[in-house]
Design an enzyme around this catalytic site. Structure first.
Site, PDB file in Angstrom:
ATOM      1  N   LYS A  45       1.812  -3.930   6.513  1.00 46.16           N
ATOM      2  CA  LYS A  45       2.146  -3.863   5.183  1.00 46.16           C
ATOM      3  C   LYS A  45       3.863  -3.621   5.195  1.00 46.16           C
ATOM      4  CE  LYS A  45      -1.608  -4.696   3.530  1.00 46.16           C
ATOM      5  NZ  LYS A  45      -1.851  -5.955   2.944  1.00 46.16           N
TER       6      LYS A  45
ATOM      7  N   TYR B 171      -2.362  -1.217  10.909  1.00 48.31           N
ATOM      8  CA  TYR B 171      -2.587  -1.989   9.606  1.00 48.31           C
ATOM      9  C   TYR B 171      -1.214  -1.794   8.535  1.00 48.31           C
ATOM     10  CZ  TYR B 171      -3.707  -2.056   4.843  1.00 48.31           C
ATOM     11  OH  TYR B 171      -3.744  -2.170   3.333  1.00 48.31           O
TER      12      TYR B 171
ATOM     13  N   SER C 256       0.952  -1.166   0.070  1.00 47.33           N
ATOM     14  CA  SER C 256      -0.007  -0.111  -0.042  1.00 47.33           C
ATOM     15  C   SER C 256       0.864   1.421   0.101  1.00 47.33           C
ATOM     16  CB  SER C 256      -0.865   0.023   1.073  1.00 47.33           C
ATOM     17  OG  SER C 256      -1.375   1.142   1.411  1.00 47.33           O
TER      18      SER C 256
HETATM   19  P1  NAD Z   1     -10.809  -6.984   1.026  1.00 45.58           P
HETATM   20  O1  NAD Z   1     -11.331  -7.135   2.550  1.00 45.58           O
HETATM   21  O2  NAD Z   1     -12.136  -6.884   0.208  1.00 45.58           O
HETATM   22  O3  NAD Z   1     -10.419  -8.396   0.714  1.00 45.58           O
HETATM   23  C1  NAD Z   1      -9.513  -9.381   1.560  1.00 45.58           C
HETATM   24  C2  NAD Z   1     -10.223 -10.647   1.508  1.00 45.58           C
HETATM   25  O4  NAD Z   1      -9.180 -11.546   2.276  1.00 45.58           O
HETATM   26  C3  NAD Z   1     -11.469 -10.874   2.195  1.00 45.58           C
HETATM   27  O5  NAD Z   1     -12.549 -11.417   1.003  1.00 45.58           O
HETATM   28  C4  NAD Z   1     -11.428 -11.761   3.122  1.00 45.58           C
HETATM   29  O6  NAD Z   1     -12.618 -12.559   3.440  1.00 45.58           O
HETATM   30  C5  NAD Z   1     -10.181 -12.470   3.184  1.00 45.58           C
HETATM   31  N1  NAD Z   1      -9.380 -12.739   4.452  1.00 45.58           N
HETATM   32  C6  NAD Z   1      -9.105 -12.021   5.238  1.00 45.58           C
HETATM   33  N2  NAD Z   1      -8.066 -12.605   6.135  1.00 45.58           N
HETATM   34  C7  NAD Z   1      -8.371 -14.036   5.816  1.00 45.58           C
HETATM   35  C8  NAD Z   1      -7.620 -15.126   6.254  1.00 45.58           C
HETATM   36  N3  NAD Z   1      -7.215 -15.171   7.410  1.00 45.58           N
HETATM   37  N4  NAD Z   1      -8.002 -16.224   5.570  1.00 45.58           N
HETATM   38  C9  NAD Z   1      -8.670 -16.270   4.503  1.00 45.58           C
HETATM   39  N5  NAD Z   1      -9.138 -15.103   3.948  1.00 45.58           N
HETATM   40  C10 NAD Z   1      -9.027 -13.975   4.330  1.00 45.58           C
HETATM   41  O7  NAD Z   1      -9.902  -6.014   0.813  1.00 45.58           O
HETATM   42  P2  NAD Z   1      -9.300  -5.450  -0.481  1.00 45.58           P
HETATM   43  O8  NAD Z   1      -9.592  -4.073  -0.560  1.00 45.58           O
HETATM   44  O9  NAD Z   1      -9.516  -6.488  -1.476  1.00 45.58           O
HETATM   45  O10 NAD Z   1      -7.712  -5.623  -0.275  1.00 45.58           O
HETATM   46  C11 NAD Z   1      -6.773  -6.663  -0.756  1.00 45.58           C
HETATM   47  C12 NAD Z   1      -5.515  -6.253  -0.268  1.00 45.58           C
HETATM   48  O11 NAD Z   1      -5.008  -5.107  -0.833  1.00 45.58           O
HETATM   49  C13 NAD Z   1      -5.417  -6.336   1.411  1.00 45.58           C
HETATM   50  O12 NAD Z   1      -4.148  -6.969   1.582  1.00 45.58           O
HETATM   51  C14 NAD Z   1      -5.285  -4.938   1.530  1.00 45.58           C
HETATM   52  O13 NAD Z   1      -4.496  -4.605   2.735  1.00 45.58           O
HETATM   53  C15 NAD Z   1      -4.364  -4.275   0.420  1.00 45.58           C
HETATM   54  N6  NAD Z   1      -4.831  -3.091  -0.006  1.00 45.58           N
HETATM   55  C16 NAD Z   1      -6.143  -2.622  -0.180  1.00 45.58           C
HETATM   56  C17 NAD Z   1      -6.336  -1.214  -0.371  1.00 45.58           C
HETATM   57  C18 NAD Z   1      -7.776  -0.788  -0.325  1.00 45.58           C
HETATM   58  O14 NAD Z   1      -7.806   0.542   0.045  1.00 45.58           O
HETATM   59  N7  NAD Z   1      -8.648  -1.522  -0.757  1.00 45.58           N
HETATM   60  C19 NAD Z   1      -5.169  -0.419  -0.505  1.00 45.58           C
HETATM   61  C20 NAD Z   1      -4.077  -0.741  -0.472  1.00 45.58           C
HETATM   62  C21 NAD Z   1      -3.667  -2.119  -0.252  1.00 45.58           C
HETATM   63  C1  WQD Z   2      -9.540   9.357   1.309  1.00 42.06           C
HETATM   64  C2  WQD Z   2      -9.731  10.860   1.506  1.00 42.06           C
HETATM   65  C3  WQD Z   2      -9.998  11.375   4.032  1.00 42.06           C
HETATM   66  C4  WQD Z   2     -13.760   9.349   4.465  1.00 42.06           C
HETATM   67  C5  WQD Z   2      -6.781   4.447   3.443  1.00 42.06           C
HETATM   68  C6  WQD Z   2      -5.572   3.635   4.119  1.00 42.06           C
HETATM   69  C7  WQD Z   2      -4.486   3.459   3.110  1.00 42.06           C
HETATM   70  C8  WQD Z   2      -5.151   2.601   1.929  1.00 42.06           C
HETATM   71  C9  WQD Z   2      -6.208   3.354   1.131  1.00 42.06           C
HETATM   72  C10 WQD Z   2      -5.002   0.386   2.392  1.00 42.06           C
HETATM   73  C11 WQD Z   2      -8.871  11.545   2.932  1.00 42.06           C
HETATM   74  C12 WQD Z   2     -11.107  11.772   3.265  1.00 42.06           C
HETATM   75  C13 WQD Z   2     -12.630  10.044   3.938  1.00 42.06           C
HETATM   76  C14 WQD Z   2     -14.919  10.427   4.765  1.00 42.06           C
HETATM   77  C15 WQD Z   2     -13.587  12.396   3.991  1.00 42.06           C
HETATM   78  N1  WQD Z   2      -5.631   1.249   2.492  1.00 42.06           N
HETATM   79  N2  WQD Z   2     -12.606  11.351   3.606  1.00 42.06           N
HETATM   80  N3  WQD Z   2     -14.874  11.500   4.594  1.00 42.06           N
HETATM   81  O1  WQD Z   2      -6.936   7.640   3.942  1.00 42.06           O
HETATM   82  O2  WQD Z   2      -6.238   7.880   1.655  1.00 42.06           O
HETATM   83  O3  WQD Z   2      -6.261   5.701   2.704  1.00 42.06           O
HETATM   84  O4  WQD Z   2      -7.338   3.810   2.329  1.00 42.06           O
HETATM   85  O5  WQD Z   2      -3.710   0.043   2.275  1.00 42.06           O
HETATM   86  O6  WQD Z   2      -3.681   2.486   3.747  1.00 42.06           O
HETATM   87  O7  WQD Z   2      -4.962   4.395   5.066  1.00 42.06           O
HETATM   88  O8  WQD Z   2      -8.270   6.647   2.060  1.00 42.06           O
HETATM   89  O9  WQD Z   2     -10.586   6.759   1.402  1.00 42.06           O
HETATM   90  O10 WQD Z   2     -10.197   6.721   3.970  1.00 42.06           O
HETATM   91  O11 WQD Z   2      -9.540   8.718   2.503  1.00 42.06           O
HETATM   92  O12 WQD Z   2     -13.305  13.529   3.768  1.00 42.06           O
HETATM   93  O13 WQD Z   2     -15.849   9.833   5.164  1.00 42.06           O
HETATM   94  O14 WQD Z   2     -11.096  11.130   1.860  1.00 42.06           O
HETATM   95  O15 WQD Z   2      -9.758  12.365   4.919  1.00 42.06           O
HETATM   96  O16 WQD Z   2      -8.484  12.744   2.587  1.00 42.06           O
HETATM   97  P1  WQD Z   2      -6.762   7.226   2.777  1.00 42.06           P
HETATM   98  P2  WQD Z   2      -9.820   7.134   2.572  1.00 42.06           P
END
Ligand code: NAD
Ligand code: WQD
Length: 338
Positions: free
Chosen positions: A153, A149, A124
């Site tokens: 990562k 969290y 991330s």
């Molecule tokens: P998500 O929660 O939709 O998907 C994760 C999936 O993993 C879920 O379906 C959950 O049921 C499964 N899971 C969790 N723990 C498990 C376990 N112990 N055993 C088996 N299954 C398990 O999340 P996402 O948004 O699709 O994110 C996917 C990956 O990308 C994650 O590693 C997340 O940290 C990373 N990521 C997400 C974002 C974001 O904003 N969505 C941003 C950066 C990184």
């Molecule tokens: C985006 C912007 C908020 C909600 C998070 C995780 C990051 C990554 C992505 C996994 C910010 C603003 C939000 C609301 C708002 N995930 N906001 N009102 O904070 O960039 O990142 O998700 O790895 O690790 O920290 O994403 O979507 O929460 O926020 O004003 O109700 O929207 O302040 O500026 P963020 P976000």
């Protein structure tokens, strides 16, 4: 060729499974449904006309995981499974370290034991914290993330670098910026549990009147309109990057590879710009109020994703409005399921 996709029924995982199936990979999914639902599997089948193998169990259960490796000839793994709620991770840090790191180590132990390679990790942009300069490229210094969290990562990346170096393995770390949007079929998308923390799910639920008003966290940032800036990347574009990254890993002739790519659009959008784009794309209103800044938020983060373009031949293609239009279609679909 069979690819293990952990968390393959989750938001990014399900979109990636579709792209893998469309590119003729066989897919084995392990997902414990802790943040997904079984109907996503049926919808993947509907979208692709193909049926991935699905195992519903928690990856912390080593003996079940080992049986999956016994049953399939696994050529690589894309590891999405993790808990991802930043706020929750502050309240339950041990759950986050346990779930995000023990599961990773369990899979890597199987890889080591069975002499397997080709591992892709969902990292991330949170590993950069508030970077001193924008856009953020892969050489931008990392900062210790504020949330547990985020720390999982950063630790996951370190575990994988050691794994690749010590055992001569091929590993790719993908640092996503802010994934948004849904599949164009409206059959796949994000399933936020409870009150969404992320901006786009909250905007969507406000537009559909599930929430009364969006709270915009701060309009006193040093940006043009005072609201914070992020790089919102369309989930289908993001999913396609995984297939390109996998293909590159499989084609690599060196035994040890540690590749790192930023996946973003290269363009920053403010919170207000997202709200306005959503209203324009979907002809709906999103009532909002301006509130205090949210603790731990940074001012600005957007990617320099040139390395992914150069080395993977991948580039984000979908504009913000289009991504936000698909989100709205998904929301309407979800409402038909209630
Ligand atoms: P998500 O929660 O939709 O998907 C994760 C999936 O993993 C879920 O379906 C959950 O049921 C499964 N899971 C969790 N723990 C498990 C376990 N112990 N055993 C088996 N299954 C398990 O999340 P996402 O948004 O699709 O994110 C996917 C990956 O990308 C994650 O590693 C997340 O940290 C990373 N990521 C997400 C974002 C974001 O904003 N969505 C941003 C950066 C990184
Ligand atoms: C985006 C912007 C908020 C909600 C998070 C995780 C990051 C990554 C992505 C996994 C910010 C603003 C939000 C609301 C708002 N995930 N906001 N009102 O904070 O960039 O990142 O998700 O790895 O690790 O920290 O994403 O979507 O929460 O926020 O004003 O109700 O929207 O302040 O500026 P963020 P976000």
């Amino acid at each position: 060729m069979t690819i293990l996709v952990t968390g393959g029924l989750g938001y990014i995982g399900s979109h990636t499974v579709v792209e893998l199936l469309n590119n003729n990979f066989d897919v084995v999914i392990v997902d414990d449904l802790s943040n997904s639902e079984k109907f996503i599997l049926k919808n993947i089948e509907e979208v692709t006309g193909k049926k991935p193998v699905f195992y519903p169990f928690d990856l912390k259960r080593k003996e079940l995981l080992s049986q999956v490796f016994d049953a399939h000839e696994i050529a690589g793994c894309i590891n999405f499974a993790a808990y991802k709620a930043v706020g929750e991770s502050q309240e339950k840090p041990l759950d986050y370290y346990e779930n995000n790191l023990f599961t990773l180590i369990n899979i890597l132990q199987e890889f080591k034991r069975r002499n397997l390679s080709n591992f892709i990790f969902s990292s991330s942009c949170t590993v950069y914290g508030q970077a001193d300069e924008q856009p953020i490229d892969e050489n931008t210094p990392l900062k210790t993330p504020e949330s547990s969290y985020g720390k999982t990562k950063q630790m996951g990346e370190e575990i994988l670098k050691d794994f690749a170096t010590a055992y001569q393995k091929k590993v790719t770390l993908l640092r996503y910026f802010n994934p948004i949007g849904s599949h164009p079929s409206a059959l796949l998308g994000e399933l936020p549990l409870g009150i969404p923390n992320n901006l786009v799910p909250y905007v969507t639920q406000t537009a559909s009147k599930i929430r009364e008003k969006l709270s915009i966290w701060g309009n006193d940032y040093p940006t043009a309109d005072g609201t914070a800036i992020r790089d919102y990347i369309y989930v289908v574009d993001l999913a396609k990057a995984h297939v390109k990254a996998l293909q590159k890993l499989l084609d690599e002739t060196s035994e040890t590879v540690i590749d790192i790519y930023n996946l973003g659009t290269g363009k920053g959008s403010s919170v207000l710009e997202v709200v306005e784009a959503f209203e324009r794309a979907n002809h709906v209103e999103v009532p909002y109020q301006i509130c205090e800044r949210r603790a731990g938020d940074i001012t600005v983060a957007f990617a320099n994703a040139d390395k992914a373009e150069r080395e993977l031949g991948w580039k984000a293609e979908t504009i913000l409005e289009e991504a936000l239009r698909t989100t709205w279609e998904w929301q309407k679909y979800l409402q038909t399921r209630i």
